[in-house]
Scaffold this active site. Sequence first.
Site, PDB file in Angstrom:
ATOM      1  N   ASP A 293       0.994  -1.206  -0.008  1.00 42.30           N
ATOM      2  CA  ASP A 293       0.017   0.045   0.092  1.00 42.30           C
ATOM      3  C   ASP A 293       0.914   0.901   0.201  1.00 42.30           C
ATOM      4  O   ASP A 293       2.288   1.128   0.334  1.00 42.30           O
ATOM      5  CB  ASP A 293      -1.024  -0.023   1.263  1.00 42.30           C
ATOM      6  CG  ASP A 293      -2.211   0.972   0.979  1.00 42.30           C
ATOM      7  OD1 ASP A 293      -2.163   1.783   0.065  1.00 42.30           O
ATOM      8  OD2 ASP A 293      -3.345   0.660   1.588  1.00 42.30           O
TER       9      ASP A 293
HETATM   10  C1  BGC Z   1      -5.020   3.195  -0.102  1.00 46.25           C
HETATM   11  C2  BGC Z   1      -5.061   2.092  -1.343  1.00 46.25           C
HETATM   12  C3  BGC Z   1      -5.099   3.044  -2.622  1.00 46.25           C
HETATM   13  C4  BGC Z   1      -3.516   3.382  -2.626  1.00 46.25           C
HETATM   14  C5  BGC Z   1      -3.471   4.470  -3.827  1.00 46.25           C
HETATM   15  C6  BGC Z   1      -3.756   3.891  -0.392  1.00 46.25           C
HETATM   16  O1  BGC Z   1      -3.633   5.027   0.902  1.00 46.25           O
HETATM   17  O2  BGC Z   1      -5.107   2.492   1.042  1.00 46.25           O
HETATM   18  O3  BGC Z   1      -6.447   1.665  -1.486  1.00 46.25           O
HETATM   19  O4  BGC Z   1      -4.970   2.045  -3.596  1.00 46.25           O
HETATM   20  O5  BGC Z   1      -3.598   4.661  -1.616  1.00 46.25           O
HETATM   21  O6  BGC Z   1      -4.169   5.500  -4.036  1.00 46.25           O
END
Ligand code: BGC
Length: 741
Positions: A293
């Site tokens: 993530d």
């Molecule tokens: C979120 C993800 C997301 C990523 C990219 C993260 O903070 O938890 O779900 O895909 O950001 O935007």
Amino acid sequence: MLRWMSATSLALSFAILPVASLAGDKAAAPAQAVSDAEADRRAARLVDAMTLEEQLQLLRPVAATSYQFAPGANSFPEGMRTPPPAGAISSAGYVPPIARLKWPAVQESDGPIGVANMKGWIRGIDDQATNFPSSIAWAASFDPALARRVGAVIGEEAHAKGFNVMLAGGVNLSRDPRGGRNFEYAGEDPLLAGRIAGATVAGIQSAKVVSTLKHYALNDQESGRGVLDARISEAGARESDLLAFEIALATGKPGSVMCSYNRVNGDHACESDWLLNKVLKKDWGFRGWVMSDWGGVHDMQKAVAAGLDQQSPQGKDLFAGLADAVKSGTVPRARIRDMAFRIVRSMIAAGAIDNPARAGRPIDRDAHLAVAQAQAEAGAVLLKNEGALPLEGVRRIVVIGGFADIGVLVGGGGSMVNPYGGIVNEENRIGMASLGKWAFVPSSPLAALKALRPDLEIAFDDGTDPARAAAAAGKADVAIVFALKQETENFDSADLSLPRGQDALIAAVAAANPRTAVVLETGNPVAMPWLGSVNAVLQAWYPGQRGGEAIAAILSGKVSPSGRLPISFPQSVAQLPRAKLDGYDPKATLFSPPPAPFAVDYHEGSDVGYRWFERTRAEPLFPFGFGLSYTKFEHKDLRVTGGKQLSVSFTVTNVGKREGTDVPQLYVAPPGRTHRLAGWERVTLKPGESRRVTVKADPWILSSYQDGGWRRAAGTYDVRVATSAKLDGLQASASLAAGGR
Ligand code: BGC
């Protein structure tokens, strides 16, 4: 610094495993364009033709956001102000192409409920997309085939916008109804969530776009998500959150899995050898790549050794140290090849290389909007109805509150999709939602109802003055109150109450008109102190770009509601495994530093949601699986077959006066354990029509995790065919033989 925050969430708050033998799942066919053997061969050729530098480049996408161009972007932290690299579609992440090998750029877009794009901050492409109902509504439809259609449309739009990787397929279990991202997930039951998320992934990949299952694992609340340690027994995890992932992987075969921010039993998820190497790659045979993530990596050596294959943008570039680590031998050269191979192989297998995504392809908006509406209609759950609905034999209606004149609410955070027509905020301004203001997609239930029912006299009151709204209700045949609560990534809810005095508004309206119907646009269960005094309640979730039309179709009777709750509605937080949400800070803002590390004890293990209610013998406000329609169904003549498999058959009859869809559910309790949803069927019947229905229990659900493996215990299993987890229905027992899965 705001390094713990997601780029997208920051922006938005401003504003193969063994292919499963999952019985009874029509959407189970995995979408894979290229066979495993061919993908292996081609990926090996390509990866072995790459230099070390080229392989390393694949492992670290760069931020591809254009925040610096956004109005008011000055407050964005340093790391997020770099312009997107040339060639990048401004979105979540980008890896440059390798021209000499004809390897394309990797362009990642956020999901999971449409091609998300930071509310119009993307430049250079048509940045509007179909805004689908939130994923919890897909789960409420109990219809994996429909979820697959939705996924296919999302994939098609991503492909037509030039994206070849979607960060889509959220399957964290809704362990707590205060969880800020539950609307992005598929409910509290592993079988339902796994089948729905798996079907979505398969749909997306059918459009030759890699899909990413996330957030692995146990990222079940937002408060302190970067520091909390989810503590849970191995059996508890394997039978709940991990089972949802396992089923989604088996049914959807995603090219990628995103590991989560939190720790699990001590280690950060993206650095957990147990989660990544052992469970995901070894036990489940996952052959795709694990991406972190955004900002979820803390220790490169540990993460790479644990099985992380790609460090996503945001935060310190820890993977920059990989080249030296290879030189010094602390990271084996073969491991780099494996990491690159997994990415290349997944892209080939999904068909993303043979069918390259290209920005600017035409999109059939009307067809896609029709799918969005079908999903919104199928996902709405009628919770109560004493006759106010559908709107028949009435003339004067008043619609009250909830910005029903503007549109329907959306959930906030990285998943937000800029809908055709643009986001509208509560001040009726098109553009970005601003901090603290609710955001809507321009699909007004009021306008839709007027269009659908020109025979009715429909007034509107904005609900800001309960006395005025009550007076208007007093003059109407039926009053319809829209009540809203916005959930968003990064934050959980303090409790289950509706904000902004809406409970008092509903109570005042109901006191003035006994034929009051409430439409809820929420991403989670809410408490309903006024339930006894209203006539009807329709749970519409965040119903997306055609939500207004879907709500109007149900209210008017054009469509009979057929959704069922994918999450239990508690009477109060006192009924939950944790009355207090650990780490919740009512004063937290996006700029607050992370709290001190803390642990969340998932002592309930796999007794999540309705199983917790059964274990504690508590009565929820509305049980999992519950939902009414405009007709009535009867179930009878249950036959059960046991032995090595379990299957039930029974007769469903529509005993009401309208056509409607029933969702009979099969619950099974292994000896000494709580009941589990083991299968279901959607049955559409005309008045008076009967059908014999067979539901096979999913074999995985009959097993429990014990002594390091899955076992189906020999013995007598309690079997129910019911309309909800309240288990009020047909009962039998089955004798099952011991076995594995
Ligand atoms: C979120 C993800 C997301 C990523 C990219 C993260 O903070 O938890 O779900 O895909 O950001 O935007």
